[in-house]
Structures are given as C-alpha cells and as structure tokens.
Enzyme design. Sequence first.
Site, mmCIF file in Angstrom:
data_model
loop_
_atom_site.group_PDB
_atom_site.id
_atom_site.type_symbol
_atom_site.label_atom_id
_atom_site.label_comp_id
_atom_site.label_asym_id
_atom_site.label_seq_id
_atom_site.Cartn_x
_atom_site.Cartn_y
_atom_site.Cartn_z
ATOM 1 N N ARG B 21 0.862 -1.179 0.000
ATOM 2 C CA ARG B 21 0.000 0.000 0.000
ATOM 3 C C ARG B 21 0.899 1.229 0.000
ATOM 4 O O ARG B 21 1.565 1.521 1.006
ATOM 5 C CB ARG B 21 -0.873 -0.026 1.268
ATOM 6 C CG ARG B 21 -1.837 1.126 1.386
ATOM 7 C CD ARG B 21 -2.994 0.966 0.428
ATOM 8 N NE ARG B 21 -4.083 1.876 0.771
ATOM 9 C CZ ARG B 21 -4.383 2.980 0.092
ATOM 10 N NH1 ARG B 21 -3.676 3.315 -0.976
ATOM 11 N NH2 ARG B 21 -5.389 3.729 0.456
ATOM 12 N N GLY B 22 0.927 1.918 -1.136
ATOM 13 C CA GLY B 22 1.816 3.071 -1.283
ATOM 14 C C GLY B 22 1.638 4.106 -0.188
ATOM 15 O O GLY B 22 2.604 4.629 0.358
ATOM 16 N N ASP B 24 0.795 3.768 2.788
ATOM 17 C CA ASP B 24 1.350 3.327 4.078
ATOM 18 C C ASP B 24 2.875 3.383 4.098
ATOM 19 O O ASP B 24 3.468 3.795 5.077
ATOM 20 C CB ASP B 24 0.947 1.872 4.360
ATOM 21 C CG ASP B 24 -0.351 1.772 5.130
ATOM 22 O OD1 ASP B 24 -0.858 2.821 5.543
ATOM 23 O OD2 ASP B 24 -0.852 0.645 5.281
ATOM 24 N N ARG B 26 5.263 3.483 0.881
ATOM 25 C CA ARG B 26 6.065 3.589 -0.349
ATOM 26 C C ARG B 26 7.416 4.258 -0.065
ATOM 27 O O ARG B 26 8.455 3.802 -0.527
ATOM 28 C CB ARG B 26 5.329 4.378 -1.436
ATOM 29 C CG ARG B 26 6.164 4.554 -2.710
ATOM 30 C CD ARG B 26 5.457 5.392 -3.771
ATOM 31 N NE ARG B 26 4.289 4.728 -4.326
ATOM 32 C CZ ARG B 26 4.334 3.821 -5.293
ATOM 33 N NH1 ARG B 26 5.490 3.457 -5.803
ATOM 34 N NH2 ARG B 26 3.237 3.271 -5.738
ATOM 35 N N GLY B 54 -5.866 3.894 -13.561
ATOM 36 C CA GLY B 54 -7.284 3.773 -13.873
ATOM 37 C C GLY B 54 -8.014 3.147 -12.694
ATOM 38 O O GLY B 54 -7.476 3.022 -11.597
ATOM 39 N N GLU B 88 -4.703 -6.705 -6.870
ATOM 40 C CA GLU B 88 -3.367 -7.309 -7.035
ATOM 41 C C GLU B 88 -3.300 -8.643 -6.300
ATOM 42 O O GLU B 88 -2.782 -9.635 -6.824
ATOM 43 C CB GLU B 88 -2.292 -6.382 -6.432
ATOM 44 C CG GLU B 88 -1.704 -5.379 -7.375
ATOM 45 C CD GLU B 88 -0.580 -4.554 -6.741
ATOM 46 O OE1 GLU B 88 -0.185 -3.570 -7.373
ATOM 47 O OE2 GLU B 88 -0.118 -4.883 -5.628
#
Lengths: 227, 227
Positions: B21-22, B24, B26, B54, B88
């Site tokens: 999760r970016g 959280d 990245r 998207g 994902e």
Amino acid sequence: MAPSFAPSSSSYEYEVFVSFRGADNRTGFTSHLFAALDRKTIHAYKDDINLPRGEKIGPELLKAIETSRIAVVVFSKKYATSDWCLDELVKIMECKRVFNQRVLPVFYHVAQPEVLEQKGNFAELPNGPEDKRNSWRAALTGAANLAGLHLEPNRPESEFIEEIVENILKKLNEESSTAPSLRQNDAPGQHSSATIPHNDASSGQNTTINAIADWNRFFFFKIFFSR
Amino acid sequence: MAPSFAPSSSSYEYEVFVSFRGADNRTGFTSHLFAALDRKTIHAYKDDINLPRGEKIGPELLKAIETSRIAVVVFSKKYATSDWCLDELVKIMECKRVFNQRVLPVFYHVAQPEVLEQKGNFAELPNGPEDKRNSWRAALTGAANLAGLHLEPNRPESEFIEEIVENILKKLNEESSTAPSLRQNDAPGQHSSATIPHNDASSGQNTTINAIADWNRFFFFKIFFSR
C-alpha cells in the site's frame, strides 16, 4: 555538563554519534541509518536500550558524544519532547564549540524553521529550570542553523539515508585529509539536500577557532589522563 | 482477471513482485525493502508512480505479477482499504493456484488474524459488487494462511528486512535447485519469524498439483506466443 574529556585526533572512539528520539524512530528510520553506516564500516556508537536510564544522561553517553568525530542529530516530531534528547543536543553543541566537533542535522518529517524557532512540533519543551530550558532553546537554534539534510516529501527514505551516509563519508574524508587546524566549520544556514558548501569566507576565522579548539583538546586531554 | 500468460521457467521477467500500500509505506519500509533487494541483485518489479492509474489495475501490472517468480505481499494497516491492492492480491493468489507462484506474506504492524479473518484494520473492505468483495476476502484469507513473516514489536526494521531478503533468496535457490514438478507449496498456517518449514506430508499431492500447474504453464505459454 562541561566537557570532561576531549580526544586527541588519534583517540576518537567512534566516527559517528547519532542523537535521535527512540519513540519516534528507533525501530524504523534510525535502524536503517545504523545498518547503512554498518555497511560502509563506519563505526557508530549504539546505546544499549536495556541500560537503566536515570533522570540525567549518564557518563557513558557523555563520553560517547565527546569521543565521536561527527554527531548526527535526527530531528523528528517528538525529539523536543524528550529532555534526554535535548540534554544530548546541548552536549553536542558544547563539543562543537569547544572541540569543533562536526554536527549534521537531519530533518525527518519536521521543517527546519520548527527547530530553529521552536514552533510547531518543537513549540512545547519539557518543564525544567529556566536556565536549562534556555540552554535547550539555544542548542536547538544553533543546530538548526547548521548545514543539514532535509527529507523531501515523497522521497524514498532509502535514498535519503544513502545521501546522509555519503555526507558523513565526505566529512570523515575531509577530517582525515585536512590538518586539524585547517578544519572548517559547518556552514550555517545551508539546508540543501544535494551538497553542503563550506564557509570559505570565514576560513581565516575558522583557523583561529580551530587552533583554540586544539589547545582545548590538548588541555582537557592532559587533565583527563593525569587524574 | 484470468491469467493471460504464464511464463516458462526460463521466461520469468522478475524475481520478485512486491504488493504494498503506497500510502502506508512507499517512501518508508518498502523503499528499504527494494533497496535491500537491489543490494543482493534480486530483480524486482517497480511500478512507476507517475503512470496514470485507472479504476482497474492495468495490463502491465498484471503481466508483472504473472512473470514474477515470487510475490511478496506487505500487509500494512491500510492495505485492505485499497481496491487496487486487493485486486493485485486476487491476481497473485490466482497465479499461485494456476502456476504455483511462491507467495510470501509480510505482516507489517498488523497481526495475521486481522488479515485472516478480516477484522481490525482489515474489517472494512472497499465497496464493490458482492462477487468482487468475496474474491477479496478469499484472497486475504488464503494469503494470510501461508507461511509468512511478522515484524515483532521493538524489532529493528533493518533486521526484519534482512530476514525477508534471506527468505526470498532461499526460495529462489529452492526454485533453481529443484525440478519444477517437485517444487513445494508454501506451508499453510506457519508464521515463524525464523524459518519457514515446508509441508512434506503433502508432497505427493503437491507433485500432482505442480504437474498440473506445469501443463497450465505450457498451455498458456503456447497460446501467448501463437497469437
């Protein structure tokens, strides 16, 4: 907390002392910084978190600061809520003044003006006698005024840590390639994330300051070993 | 999101795909993980954060998952608030089922039961059609049931990352030293921070599953290149 001991150029015990707020980043950012220093075989002091902590920072820690070539200060959100951290910083700035210790401030999720002017996360200092609080304020302002590194938003921490380590290596190389009396002070007021220029204009003044610092080293060193 | 392409053992593009999760981590934990993988020259897929996103994960990302030997899933507090991450994960679990992709769950400041039973930080999944939400729940439960690594409180992250990388290296070595049809599944229900035992009791069953998976690989691979 007057310096009790100043190392001669050959008697440093550590290359780096890191001052940081454990509650903020002992297991996170600072653990990665220590690991990066290890990978470059830079000898850093690591305190033992299992040691009992008194109200004041102990002699082991004071000596570790005094016998480190460079002090890195990681200013994080809760740094100034800890009188322990603030006492460390006072000691560091004292070693800078007396022995010309190199100091690298790192602004980690805090802005430099917060530290400089004690506002935002740095507005509320712990309670204590007014002279102590004044010394904390002076140390914060003094450290924030030095050339430092600032973590930009959205920048990967891993890159930032590499930059810190490169900066430390550069400082260590300068230390070893420059005669002690010619060592330069950190340039105040520079907060670039790329390079840290030195205050060439004041090199004459620096030479004088460093010569005095070297006499202080010699003087304290003699006292320490003649006890 | 049925697998469109399955690599032969020689056509993997990446050794590792990291699902995280970016928002959280990245710039924090995951940046250190990618740096540690780089230091060991482990080839990991890195998405470009500047790419327009998207509503659905794009074909590049789907192909990256399919063509990675190992998928590392970093379960952090906000992982399950992102339908992107959950999609994902569904894809990863599909690749595990169809191609026997190795999957390593990493529990970063979340407990395994939160992911397994979708409670705590994982109680609220994004809105969506019920069949999609069911597939997210199944993927979370399936992934949490695999052998994973859990960051213990007070443990330095730098050590934890070294452990993750060692675990990945071990899996990659197993991959290269074991014939494909003998590759073992990750043992479910094991959450040790030391070693990840394999499910020897089910090796017979695994052999069958892997043989089917290899046929699937072959089949999809042929379709892909005959288009």
